[in-house]
Design a protein around this motif. Structure first.
Motif, PDB file in Angstrom:
ATOM      1  N   TYR A 197       0.831  -1.207   0.000  1.00 21.42           N
ATOM      2  CA  TYR A 197       0.000   0.000   0.000  1.00 21.42           C
ATOM      3  C   TYR A 197       0.865   1.256   0.000  1.00 21.42           C
ATOM      4  O   TYR A 197       0.498   2.281  -0.593  1.00 21.42           O
ATOM      5  N   VAL A 198       2.021   1.191   0.665  1.00 27.07           N
ATOM      6  CA  VAL A 198       2.959   2.316   0.625  1.00 27.07           C
ATOM      7  C   VAL A 198       3.430   2.550  -0.808  1.00 27.07           C
ATOM      8  O   VAL A 198       3.500   3.694  -1.286  1.00 27.07           O
ATOM      9  N   MET A 199       3.745   1.458  -1.521  1.00 28.41           N
ATOM     10  CA  MET A 199       4.174   1.572  -2.915  1.00 28.41           C
ATOM     11  C   MET A 199       3.078   2.187  -3.782  1.00 28.41           C
ATOM     12  O   MET A 199       3.352   3.026  -4.653  1.00 28.41           O
ATOM     13  N   ILE A 200       1.843   1.775  -3.553  1.00 30.64           N
ATOM     14  CA  ILE A 200       0.721   2.322  -4.329  1.00 30.64           C
ATOM     15  C   ILE A 200       0.587   3.822  -4.089  1.00 30.64           C
ATOM     16  O   ILE A 200       0.410   4.613  -5.023  1.00 30.64           O
ATOM     17  N   PHE A 201       0.693   4.239  -2.824  1.00 34.62           N
ATOM     18  CA  PHE A 201       0.610   5.654  -2.488  1.00 34.62           C
ATOM     19  C   PHE A 201       1.738   6.438  -3.159  1.00 34.62           C
ATOM     20  O   PHE A 201       1.515   7.493  -3.760  1.00 34.62           O
ATOM     21  N   LEU A 202       2.967   5.925  -3.071  1.00 30.67           N
ATOM     22  CA  LEU A 202       4.110   6.616  -3.665  1.00 30.67           C
ATOM     23  C   LEU A 202       4.000   6.676  -5.185  1.00 30.67           C
ATOM     24  O   LEU A 202       4.414   7.660  -5.810  1.00 30.67           O
ATOM     25  N   PHE A 203       3.445   5.639  -5.783  1.00 25.63           N
ATOM     26  CA  PHE A 203       3.251   5.619  -7.228  1.00 25.63           C
ATOM     27  C   PHE A 203       2.328   6.755  -7.663  1.00 25.63           C
ATOM     28  O   PHE A 203       2.640   7.519  -8.581  1.00 25.63           O
ATOM     29  N   HIS A 204       1.198   6.882  -6.993  1.00 27.86           N
ATOM     30  CA  HIS A 204       0.246   7.931  -7.357  1.00 27.86           C
ATOM     31  C   HIS A 204       0.801   9.319  -7.038  1.00 27.86           C
ATOM     32  O   HIS A 204       0.574  10.276  -7.794  1.00 27.86           O
ATOM     33  N   ARG A 205       1.543   9.429  -5.942  1.00 27.25           N
ATOM     34  CA  ARG A 205       2.071  10.732  -5.559  1.00 27.25           C
ATOM     35  C   ARG A 205       3.112  11.247  -6.549  1.00 27.25           C
ATOM     36  O   ARG A 205       3.188  12.459  -6.828  1.00 27.25           O
ATOM     37  N   GLY A 206       3.921  10.359  -7.110  1.00 25.34           N
ATOM     38  CA  GLY A 206       5.018  10.812  -7.956  1.00 25.34           C
ATOM     39  C   GLY A 206       4.753  10.794  -9.440  1.00 25.34           C
ATOM     40  O   GLY A 206       5.585  11.263 -10.226  1.00 25.34           O
ATOM     41  N   ARG A 207       3.591  10.284  -9.847  1.00 27.17           N
ATOM     42  CA  ARG A 207       3.356  10.059 -11.274  1.00 27.17           C
ATOM     43  C   ARG A 207       3.347  11.355 -12.084  1.00 27.17           C
ATOM     44  O   ARG A 207       4.014  11.457 -13.116  1.00 27.17           O
ATOM     45  N   ARG A 208       2.605  12.344 -11.651  1.00 26.56           N
ATOM     46  CA  ARG A 208       2.516  13.593 -12.412  1.00 26.56           C
ATOM     47  C   ARG A 208       3.844  14.332 -12.425  1.00 26.56           C
ATOM     48  O   ARG A 208       4.244  14.899 -13.451  1.00 26.56           O
ATOM     49  N   ARG A 209       4.536  14.333 -11.310  1.00 29.08           N
ATOM     50  CA  ARG A 209       5.823  15.024 -11.237  1.00 29.08           C
ATOM     51  C   ARG A 209       6.831  14.393 -12.200  1.00 29.08           C
ATOM     52  O   ARG A 209       7.584  15.091 -12.878  1.00 29.08           O
ATOM     53  N   ALA A 210       6.808  13.061 -12.290  1.00 30.37           N
ATOM     54  CA  ALA A 210       7.716  12.369 -13.202  1.00 30.37           C
ATOM     55  C   ALA A 210       7.377  12.675 -14.654  1.00 30.37           C
ATOM     56  O   ALA A 210       8.276  12.858 -15.492  1.00 30.37           O
ATOM     57  N   ALA A 211       6.097  12.738 -14.975  1.00 26.65           N
ATOM     58  CA  ALA A 211       5.679  13.039 -16.350  1.00 26.65           C
ATOM     59  C   ALA A 211       6.143  14.439 -16.759  1.00 26.65           C
ATOM     60  O   ALA A 211       6.611  14.648 -17.888  1.00 26.65           O
ATOM     61  N   ARG A 212       6.025  15.387 -15.845  1.00 25.13           N
ATOM     62  CA  ARG A 212       6.462  16.755 -16.151  1.00 25.13           C
ATOM     63  C   ARG A 212       7.972  16.807 -16.371  1.00 25.13           C
ATOM     64  O   ARG A 212       8.460  17.546 -17.244  1.00 25.13           O
ATOM     65  N   ARG A 213       8.706  16.016 -15.614  1.00 22.76           N
ATOM     66  CA  ARG A 213      10.163  15.984 -15.769  1.00 22.76           C
ATOM     67  C   ARG A 213      10.548  15.454 -17.145  1.00 22.76           C
ATOM     68  O   ARG A 213      11.422  16.016 -17.817  1.00 22.76           O
ATOM     69  N   LEU A 214       9.888  14.408 -17.592  1.00 22.24           N
ATOM     70  CA  LEU A 214      10.180  13.850 -18.911  1.00 22.24           C
ATOM     71  C   LEU A 214       9.847  14.844 -20.014  1.00 22.24           C
ATOM     72  O   LEU A 214      10.573  14.950 -21.015  1.00 22.24           O
ATOM     73  N   GLU A 215       8.766  15.570 -19.848  1.00 22.01           N
ATOM     74  CA  GLU A 215       8.387  16.580 -20.846  1.00 22.01           C
ATOM     75  C   GLU A 215       9.431  17.684 -20.923  1.00 22.01           C
ATOM     76  O   GLU A 215       9.753  18.169 -22.017  1.00 22.01           O
ATOM     77  N   ARG A 216       9.966  18.082 -19.774  1.00 25.98           N
ATOM     78  CA  ARG A 216      10.983  19.138 -19.764  1.00 25.98           C
ATOM     79  C   ARG A 216      12.252  18.691 -20.482  1.00 25.98           C
ATOM     80  O   ARG A 216      12.854  19.444 -21.244  1.00 25.98           O
ATOM     81  N   VAL A 217      12.657  17.430 -20.248  1.00 23.89           N
ATOM     82  CA  VAL A 217      13.858  16.917 -20.904  1.00 23.89           C
ATOM     83  C   VAL A 217      13.656  16.848 -22.410  1.00 23.89           C
ATOM     84  O   VAL A 217      14.528  17.237 -23.194  1.00 23.89           O
ATOM     85  N   ALA A 218      12.482  16.358 -22.834  1.00 22.96           N
ATOM     86  CA  ALA A 218      12.196  16.249 -24.263  1.00 22.96           C
ATOM     87  C   ALA A 218      12.200  17.625 -24.940  1.00 22.96           C
ATOM     88  O   ALA A 218      12.747  17.800 -26.041  1.00 22.96           O
ATOM     89  N   ALA A 219      11.596  18.616 -24.267  1.00 23.46           N
ATOM     90  CA  ALA A 219      11.546  19.957 -24.841  1.00 23.46           C
ATOM     91  C   ALA A 219      12.938  20.585 -24.908  1.00 23.46           C
ATOM     92  O   ALA A 219      13.282  21.282 -25.879  1.00 23.46           O
ATOM     93  N   ARG A 220      13.742  20.322 -23.915  1.00 25.82           N
ATOM     94  CA  ARG A 220      15.083  20.907 -23.854  1.00 25.82           C
ATOM     95  C   ARG A 220      16.037  20.250 -24.859  1.00 25.82           C
ATOM     96  O   ARG A 220      16.862  20.916 -25.476  1.00 25.82           O
ATOM     97  N   PHE A 221      15.880  18.963 -25.063  1.00 24.64           N
ATOM     98  CA  PHE A 221      16.831  18.222 -25.883  1.00 24.64           C
ATOM     99  C   PHE A 221      16.487  18.274 -27.368  1.00 24.64           C
ATOM    100  O   PHE A 221      17.355  18.276 -28.227  1.00 24.64           O
ATOM    101  N   GLY A 222      15.201  18.285 -27.674  1.00 21.30           N
ATOM    102  CA  GLY A 222      14.781  18.274 -29.069  1.00 21.30           C
ATOM    103  C   GLY A 222      14.803  16.880 -29.663  1.00 21.30           C
ATOM    104  O   GLY A 222      14.867  15.882 -28.948  1.00 21.30           O
TER     105      GLY A 222
END
Length: 493
Positions: free
Chosen positions: A28-53
């Motif tokens: 249940y801790v893993m499930i909570f951490l998964f939901h808590r970090g999902r959006r933040r991780a997606a935004r990080r990937l978008e930033r890298v993609a935009a920066r790198f081209g």
């Protein structure tokens, strides 16, 4: 004396059940951490993609060495070589190493494919050793000694990397100088082959989609899964290099590298399909290796973990991670001691005790299923149909407890055992690789019969809350034991 033995049995029984509950609650801790970090991780990937081209348009991509670890893989070696060569990346910056330790006709296929791909302009090197020292880890280390790349991708022979694998992973190393590893998610080439493969696919998805993501997105220690990952070579060197004093060289190196201050990254949307063991003997062999290796790694690295300058929560999660396979000895203790504990009680008494045990077992059994459910919903649109097979996963997960307990015990007492590969079938089975005679299956069947007897005893005593869990134990051991013997019996017949 008999009373002391009984109290000791109760202590072990309750201790094992309590440990199972703790590991269950951590799901249940893993499930909570998964939901808590999902959006933040997606935004990080978008930033890298935009920066790198677009990486395909850049002329500063680093040299990558792709290592394919091979040992007697007649059925799949050609497929993986072709898939690796299809990966889009500048050919003058992509070295392909085929680390071939084979002792059968696999070597002939490797040589033919290497010659063919080299003729097409690929930089393909075949590396063979005189002895299999260190097994896969030794082969990876030998290849690393002569590798040209600053980045090193690793694939097992049954994996089929997508064409854009390198273009989707390399940019992260170019935007983060302390990134050591990018790990992709495993997919499933043969998920629909049987109930067993469908059940395994859910278990694998649970580990990758929820557990790996939750750890990575919340600054916890994450492990390399042995394949479908790409490393920074300097990080491997800084972490001490490949070692083969455990059967999970991937987890061992991952932790050592992170202890040295390097970061890791998990990409759940980058899927590398692979084969799931179709034979229950091969599945048990794979699980045995993972169970023994992870406990070996825990014994090796726990003293270093304790002294790491990280939060206590991170250390606790690392402990749960490395010692996960302790749940199987705990299952076995609960299964074996359930009957003696019952017989030692006044059958009219103990309702509070047995009610508490039922609640503990309920948590320990439903928590992993909740994690699997979350993983299927996050990964697939047809998740409702996929989760129908989860009861099979529960039964199989219980049924391998005896085999995995043996693995844990061997790790704890320091008993050495060789690295046993998992046979692969491929798109068309050219050669059938046999597994060792499954003598442990007889013990699993006997244990299943014992659990049936225990289940009936609990029903007779009116302890209906615990009865269903004992029924699952009985079904698990009988199912796995009989399924293990069935191929041998049919072949003998």
């Amino acid at each position: 004396m008999a009373a002391l033995l009984w109290y000791f049995a109760v202590f072990l029984y309750f201790g094992a059940a309590g440990a199972l509950m703790l590991y269950g609650l951590n799901c249940y801790v893993m499930i909570f951490l998964f939901h808590r970090g999902r959006r933040r991780a997606a935004r990080r990937l978008e930033r890298v993609a935009a920066r790198f081209g677009d990486p395909a348009l850049r002329d500063d991509l680093p040299v990558v060495t792709t290592q394919i670890a091979v040992y007697n893989e007649v059925n799949v070696v050609e497929r993986v070589i072709r898939a690796v060569c299809r990966m889009r990346y500048p050919r003058d910056r992509h070295e392909i190493q085929i680390l071939d330790d084979s002792s059968d006709e696999t070597g002939d296929i490797v040589d033919r494919m290497a010659e063919s791909m080299a003729a097409e302009g690929f930089d393909v090197q075949v590396i063979r050793r005189n002895t299999r020292t260190g097994f896969k880890a030794g082969a990876l280390a030998a290849g690393l000694e002569v590798a040209k790349g600053t980045l090193v991708a690793v694939f097992d022979a049954d994996f089929v990397p997508p064409e854009d694998y390198l273009l989707r992973t390399v940019p992260f190393f170019m935007t983060d100088d302390r990134l050591a590893l990018v790990q992709a998610r495993w997919g499933h080439l043969n998920r629909k082959r049987s109930f067993l493969t469908r059940a395994q696919s859910i278990g694998i998805d649970g580990h990758f989609m929820v557990e790996q993501a939750a750890r990575n997105w919340n600054n916890l220690y994450m492990n390399f899964n042995g394949t479908a990952g790409i490393w920074r070579r300097s990080a491997i060197d800084d972490g001490g290099g490949w070692a083969w004093d455990t059967l999970t060289e991937d987890m061992d190196l991952s932790y050592r590298v992170q202890f040295a201050g390097w970061r890791t990254l998990f990409l759940p949307d980058l899927v590398v399909p692979a084969e799931i063991p179709e034979d229950v003997n091969a599945f048990k062999s794979q699980q045995f290796r993972w169970a023994k290796g992870s406990i070996q790694t825990a014994l090796k690295l726990f003293p270093r973990l304790v002294h790491q300058p990280v939060p206590i929560f991170q250390k606790i999660q690392a402990f749960f991670h490395m010692t996960h396979y302790l749940i199987h000895p705990m299952m076995l203790v609960v299964a074996v001691l359930a009957l003696p504990v019952l017989l030692g009680f006044d059958l009219k008494g103990g309702p509070l005790f047995f009610g508490a045990v039922a609640c503990i077992l309920l948590v320990s059994m439903t928590a992993p299923n909740a994690l699997y459910l979350v993983s299927q919903r996050a990964a697939y649109t047809d998740w409702l149909r996929r989760v129908l097979i989860m009861p099979v996963l529960v039964v199989v997960g219980v049924g391998i407890a005896l085999s995995n307990t043996r693995a844990v015990v061997e790790a704890l007492i320091g008993h050495d055992s060789p690295f046993i590969r998992t046979p692969k079938r491929g798109d068309r089975e050219i050669k059938r690789y046999r597994t060792a005679f499954p003598g442990l299956a007889f013990a699993e069947i006997l244990l299943g019969g014992y659990c049936v007897m225990t289940f009936l005893a609990y029903l007779k005593a009116g302890k209906y809350l615990i009865g269903p869990f004992l029924a699952v134990y009985a079904a698990g051991f009988l199912f796995v034991g009989l399924l293990t013997l069935a191929p041998r019996l049919f072949r003998e017949g």
